[in-house]
Design a protein around this motif. Structure first.
Motif, mmCIF file in Angstrom:
data_model
loop_
_atom_site.group_PDB
_atom_site.id
_atom_site.type_symbol
_atom_site.label_atom_id
_atom_site.label_comp_id
_atom_site.label_asym_id
_atom_site.label_seq_id
_atom_site.Cartn_x
_atom_site.Cartn_y
_atom_site.Cartn_z
ATOM 1 N N HIS A 80 0.978 -1.752 0.119
ATOM 2 C CA HIS A 80 0.049 0.145 -0.109
ATOM 3 C C HIS A 80 1.113 1.244 -0.570
ATOM 4 O O HIS A 80 0.532 1.989 -1.009
ATOM 5 C CB HIS A 80 -1.361 0.302 1.108
ATOM 6 N N ASP A 123 -7.188 1.144 6.226
ATOM 7 C CA ASP A 123 -6.693 0.311 6.872
ATOM 8 C C ASP A 123 -6.731 0.309 8.913
ATOM 9 O O ASP A 123 -6.407 -0.574 9.304
ATOM 10 C CB ASP A 123 -6.230 -0.658 6.931
ATOM 11 N N HIS A 169 -13.776 1.577 3.515
ATOM 12 C CA HIS A 169 -13.126 1.183 2.490
ATOM 13 C C HIS A 169 -14.328 1.218 0.473
ATOM 14 O O HIS A 169 -14.470 0.642 0.162
ATOM 15 C CB HIS A 169 -12.607 -0.690 2.019
ATOM 16 N N HIS A 211 -4.863 3.041 -1.964
ATOM 17 C CA HIS A 211 -4.752 1.857 -1.196
ATOM 18 C C HIS A 211 -6.003 0.910 -1.971
ATOM 19 O O HIS A 211 -6.454 -0.203 -1.683
ATOM 20 C CB HIS A 211 -5.345 2.474 0.589
ATOM 21 N N ASP A 259 -6.777 -2.900 -2.582
ATOM 22 C CA ASP A 259 -7.633 -4.097 -2.264
ATOM 23 C C ASP A 259 -8.366 -4.028 -2.954
ATOM 24 O O ASP A 259 -8.882 -5.797 -3.455
ATOM 25 C CB ASP A 259 -8.284 -3.259 -0.831
#
Ligand SMILES: [Zn+2]
Length: 151
Positions: free
Chosen positions: A6, A41, A71, A101, A105
């Motif tokens: 990340h 996170d 997220h 990020h 993901d």
């Protein structure tokens, strides 16, 4: 994705995009990108950012489920708007990091709900966290960073 993947994604985002923004300190812009690249996170009880943020991280990871609202692109945009009330330059930096990020993901099998809470539609990919595919990506990012810095 892992913490360092990340961070590297954030650094690549910074190297590719920072030339389009001005209005403050470049080093602080980079710090905001890096913060954004690991911030989502904080909803994960085991993450480095959650542990580093003390009681705030504990409360957030208790309240929000991992890879939920934090997220989401919607949340990233809300953060962007709030931060832009203070400083638009650094708001862009945080958005670049935060988006990097989410990109990291999105390509994992667990995926993320990009438009949560408006939609629970999940985008996912084949790259398993901490496995061979991620190491390939990590290697590719390192090469990209070296290329951007020295060539
Ligand atoms: Zn994440």
């Amino acid at each position: 994705m892992l913490f360092y993947t990340h961070l590297l994604l954030g650094i690549v985002g910074f190297l590719l995009l920072n030339k389009y923004f001005s209005g403050g300190y470049e080093w602080l812009f980079l710090l905001f990108v890096l913060l954004g690249s690991v911030l989502p996170d904080i909803d994960d009880g085991k993450s480095k950012i959650k542990k580093a943020s003390g009681i705030i991280g504990s409360v957030i990871s208790f309240l929000f489920k991992h890879r939920g609202i934090l997220h989401s692109l919607i949340f990233a945009l809300v953060l962007f708007v709030l931060l832009s009330l203070w400083d638009i330059y650094y708001a862009w930096a945080l958005l670049i990091g935060y988006t990097s990020h989410l990109v990291g993901d999105v390509i994992t099998p667990m995926g993320i709900q990009l438009f949560y809470p408006f939609s629970r539609w999940k985008i996912r990919g084949p790259i398993r966290v901490g496995k061979f595919g991620e190491w390939i990506i990590l290697f590719g990012l390192v090469v990209l960073v070296i290329k951007e810095l020295f060539f």
